[in-house]
Write a protein that holds these residues in place. Structure first.
Motif, PDB file in Angstrom:
ATOM      1  N   ILE A  97      -8.392-151.797   3.490  1.00 51.95           N
ATOM      2  CA  ILE A  97      -8.644-151.794   4.938  1.00 51.95           C
ATOM      3  C   ILE A  97      -8.450-153.220   5.460  1.00 51.95           C
ATOM      4  O   ILE A  97      -8.945-154.164   4.843  1.00 51.95           O
ATOM      5  CB  ILE A  97     -10.091-151.392   5.277  1.00 51.95           C
TER       6      ILE A  97
ATOM      7  N   PHE B 108     -13.691-144.429  10.232  1.00 54.26           N
ATOM      8  CA  PHE B 108     -13.766-144.081   8.815  1.00 54.26           C
ATOM      9  C   PHE B 108     -14.723-142.920   8.550  1.00 54.26           C
ATOM     10  O   PHE B 108     -14.650-142.277   7.525  1.00 54.26           O
ATOM     11  CB  PHE B 108     -14.059-145.335   7.981  1.00 54.26           C
TER      12      PHE B 108
ATOM     13  N   GLN C  88      -8.656-155.375   9.272  1.00 52.98           N
ATOM     14  CA  GLN C  88      -8.801-155.392  10.733  1.00 52.98           C
ATOM     15  C   GLN C  88      -8.219-156.700  11.256  1.00 52.98           C
ATOM     16  O   GLN C  88      -8.579-157.781  10.789  1.00 52.98           O
ATOM     17  CB  GLN C  88     -10.284-155.266  11.126  1.00 52.98           C
TER      18      GLN C  88
ATOM     19  N   LYS D 141       0.481-146.224   4.791  1.00 57.54           N
ATOM     20  CA  LYS D 141      -0.383-147.064   5.615  1.00 57.54           C
ATOM     21  C   LYS D 141      -0.531-146.418   6.989  1.00 57.54           C
ATOM     22  O   LYS D 141       0.461-145.982   7.581  1.00 57.54           O
ATOM     23  CB  LYS D 141       0.227-148.460   5.748  1.00 57.54           C
TER      24      LYS D 141
ATOM     25  N   ALA E 116     -15.138-149.167  14.027  1.00 59.00           N
ATOM     26  CA  ALA E 116     -14.620-148.986  12.668  1.00 59.00           C
ATOM     27  C   ALA E 116     -15.379-147.851  11.973  1.00 59.00           C
ATOM     28  O   ALA E 116     -14.795-147.003  11.295  1.00 59.00           O
ATOM     29  CB  ALA E 116     -14.747-150.287  11.871  1.00 59.00           C
TER      30      ALA E 116
ATOM     31  N   ILE F  45      -6.646-151.647  13.473  1.00 56.05           N
ATOM     32  CA  ILE F  45      -7.203-151.472  12.136  1.00 56.05           C
ATOM     33  C   ILE F  45      -6.183-150.725  11.290  1.00 56.05           C
ATOM     34  O   ILE F  45      -5.709-149.657  11.686  1.00 56.05           O
ATOM     35  CB  ILE F  45      -8.539-150.690  12.189  1.00 56.05           C
ATOM     36  N   SER F  46      -5.828-151.317  10.131  1.00 55.01           N
ATOM     37  CA  SER F  46      -4.889-150.657   9.218  1.00 55.01           C
ATOM     38  C   SER F  46      -5.615-150.280   7.929  1.00 55.01           C
ATOM     39  O   SER F  46      -6.514-150.995   7.486  1.00 55.01           O
ATOM     40  CB  SER F  46      -3.732-151.599   8.860  1.00 55.01           C
ATOM     41  N   PHE F  47      -5.206-149.179   7.330  1.00 49.64           N
ATOM     42  CA  PHE F  47      -5.738-148.833   5.998  1.00 49.64           C
ATOM     43  C   PHE F  47      -4.670-148.087   5.217  1.00 49.64           C
ATOM     44  O   PHE F  47      -3.722-147.550   5.790  1.00 49.64           O
ATOM     45  CB  PHE F  47      -7.031-148.025   6.107  1.00 49.64           C
TER      46      PHE F  47
ATOM     47  N   SER G  54      -5.645-157.795  -0.184  1.00 46.17           N
ATOM     48  CA  SER G  54      -7.022-157.403  -0.517  1.00 46.17           C
ATOM     49  C   SER G  54      -7.350-158.003  -1.866  1.00 46.17           C
ATOM     50  O   SER G  54      -6.490-158.101  -2.743  1.00 46.17           O
ATOM     51  CB  SER G  54      -7.124-155.870  -0.515  1.00 46.17           C
TER      52      SER G  54
ATOM     53  N   ILE H 187      -9.750-143.593   0.904  1.00 44.78           N
ATOM     54  CA  ILE H 187      -8.840-144.644   1.332  1.00 44.78           C
ATOM     55  C   ILE H 187      -8.906-145.800   0.363  1.00 44.78           C
ATOM     56  O   ILE H 187      -9.809-145.886  -0.476  1.00 44.78           O
ATOM     57  CB  ILE H 187      -9.154-145.127   2.761  1.00 44.78           C
TER      58      ILE H 187
END
Lengths: 424, 424
Positions: free
Chosen positions: A298, A285, A300, A268, A281, A312-314, A381, A295
């Protein structure tokens, strides 16, 4: 009886004994009245040995020559398999990907199939032969150079040939008994799935199930080819994957949940202190995409009104972690974030089932099971037929077991029940 | 500077180090301004290992599949060699026999080249590439199946490409320094030959010299391609084989004798008590030919008038001995001989040199040398430029040494002298 395509992986043909065992199985299918096309991978560790040789002569082997090298592996296994079949008194001919008409684009090491023209296979079959085809390889339409298809290439070869030859079924022989409701190494009570829809299988594959790769299932779904994944070591039926439930099966309502997948191969990245304004964003990306990194999830955070900054995490494959960090650091001034956090101690648990579309309460029950097991959720998600959460990696196994039990998937329970809860 | 074809045998590319050493040599030729086409054999023992695998799955591997299997060996070596060259900063592309346009008949395991259409090689060269071609293999004009060329196939590939591309020279790199006046393992004073005519080389090859096979020399002679046989381990010049002495060399009278070859791989069969009447010899050799056995020398004794019976002896490869005995026993009633004698303890010594056509006395000196060495002669056969005798196998080494010395071929003597004797 129609035409079947069978695919055997490297562990099924690891040595001469394996090749002879597989040859018997192929001949049995022929004796049962089928026309048989076999797709075979390289024997056992052959591919790894070839890669090792390549690295000895060149630190960065070039694409075209690397493909030329690797395709020697299937050439060996397919010729030996044809010999073993002939030794059992049946006619067999082996074909390279090029000879079998597997036409690809020109992207070496991970080419995509763009057409299949199996004229020579058809001729061989019409002549009473079993046709053996090298998996994982094709020929570029433009350059006429030999290409390889990358990960899962042999499965994809098998499905593509099955589609081109209008096969009844594509049988994928492997070293496990089929697709399970969870990884049997993690969940002792995991149950083999008799049938799963292509749609659910796609989600399981995307969520970490290793038995079939997404690419091969997607190809099979598009061309409506039923896949039967099964063990080459036992005679047992495995798992059928198809768009519709097979004819003849009872058309009863089936379980809403197909299985629980997990994946500990991701990391992550959190981009901290991003200005909460349009285009931020996209800039992040774009930098990741330009580095050719795929990825997964995602998230936010809700912006803290006071600062006007957000995080922002992904998630992405661990193997791409350093590349992503580099790409973002280079774009830092342009994007204008504060800092990056990298975490490779995460795991993902996914619950998959088309039934959840029409059965409320699945999400609530999923979170309840995780909570009861003391597992903290970091990211969430969802798709129409899947819920995924990211947790600490150390919690993954307990989480999978808990969710598997909560949804009645354990093998000593009754068949998975139709779930009736409230709200999703 | 023109185009050169270089061929490297399996011992020259036995491992990653060998491949890198060969790559350097190839790059040197390119740096010298040549266009370079390289024909490469399978690495070291690869072919033997593949044969071993084949025998494990099938006691009698079929021709087509066996060829498919074996050609994997060159595929590996050629791809690795191309990678190693690219790693040195030069462009290289590898081509299978089929891609290189090596068109053959359909006789698997020992196909003959019927055409060479090197369009892709020419394109690669014009693009500044070094072209690497798999030796030993081609594609059948009729069936489009992959074929192999049998023994000496890689040398023949190299010569055939040299002819099709109008190369200046075909360099055959091997693990010895060139062609010697005798086998250096037997004759310590054997001398490397700087130049030998194609004609003499053909006779040496037919008489047991292993450095170049008859088939490759014959092809080179027909298309007037100079061959340069040399070591891939040293930088020394080797032996030139050509129809005419190379330009620039002094056109002095050269040695009448090129060398002494020996062969201990043959056996002798004597058919005892054959009726001395027309058609008997034909019946014997028809039986042998029907069994697809190639024979070498034939001698028929003078008939003993009293009995009306004669003996016929012939030599053949030991490996064909049992097959020949079987064929003759089956035909015994039809032919009407008394018995068969089989002798695998024979050896053959041959003296080769175009000069002997015009220099009388060679035969007499040859026999004298054998006599002085106490070697008994069992069979004699001659061509215009060769004399061969069969002796006891135990006498072969002494015979070769004696003849080598008698004809002034020893390396510490002066250059081989022009021989003047009487009567041949």
């Amino acid at each position: 009886m129609g035409l079947v395509v069978q695919k055997y992986g490297g562990s099924s043909v690891a040595d001469a004994e394996g090749i002879k065992r597989v040859a018997k199985r192929i001949v049995d299918a022929k004796k049962n009245g089928h026309q048989v096309v076999v797709v075979v991978s390289a024997m056992g560790d052959t591919t790894d040995e070839l890669i090792d040789l390549a690295e000895q002569v060149s630190p960065m082997p070039a694409g075209r020559e690397f493909d030329m090298l690797l395709t020697a592996g299937e050439r060996i296994s397919m010729a030996l398999l044809a010999m073993a079949i002939k030794n059992l008194g049946h006619e067999a001919q082996s074909f390279t990907g090029s000879q079998a008409g597997v036409i690809t684009d020109s992207v070496h090491n991970k080419a995509r199939i763009i057409d299949v023209t199996p004229g020579r296979i058809r001729t061989a079959l019409d002549g009473g032969n079993i046709a053996i085809v090298a998996g994982f390889q094709g020929v570029s339409a433009d350059s006429k150079d030999i290409t390889t298809l990358g990960r899962g290439g042999s499965d994809t070869t098998a499905v593509a040939l099955a589609a081109a030859l209008d096969a009844e079924v594509c049988e994928i022989y492997t070293d496990v008994d089929g697709v399970f409701t969870a990884d049997p190494r993690v969940v002792k009570k995991a149950r083999k799935i008799d049938w799963i829809s292509s749609e659910d299988m796609l989600e399981l594959a995307a969520s970490g199930s290793k038995v079939l790769l997404h690419r091969c299932v997607e190809y099979a779904r598009r061309y409506n080819i039923p896949i039967h994944v099964r063990s080459s070591f036992s005679g047992l039926p495995g798992t059928w994957v198809s768009n519709e439930q097979p004819n003849g099966d009872e058309q009863v309502e089936h379980a809403i949940i197909s299985g629980v997948a997990h994946d500990v191969s991701e990391a992550k990245i959190t981009v901290v202190g991003v200005p909460d304004k349009p285009g931020e964003a996209a800039a992040i990306f774009r930098a990741i995409a330009d580095a050719e990194i795929n990825i997964d999830m995602i998230v936010q955070n809700v912006s803290a009104a006071a600062t006007g900054l957000t995080d922002i995490s992904f998630t992405l494959p661990k193997t791409e972690g350093h590349k992503a960090i580099d790409a973002l650091e280079k774009a830092k001034a342009a994007i204008g974030f504060d800092s990056l956090r990298y975490d490779d101690q995460i795991g993902k648990i996914s619950l998959v089932g088309a039934g959840m579309k029409t059965h409320p309460g699945v999400t609530a029950s999923f979170f309840q099971a995780l909570s009861d097991a003391g597992v903290n959720i970091e990211l969430i998600s969802t798709s129409e037929i899947r819920i995924s959460v990211v947790t600490r990696q150390d919690d993954v196994n307990a989480a999978v077991v808990a969710v598997h039990t909560a949804f009645g998937l354990d093998s000593d329970s009754d068949e998975a029940v139709v779930y009736g809860g409230t709200g999703r």
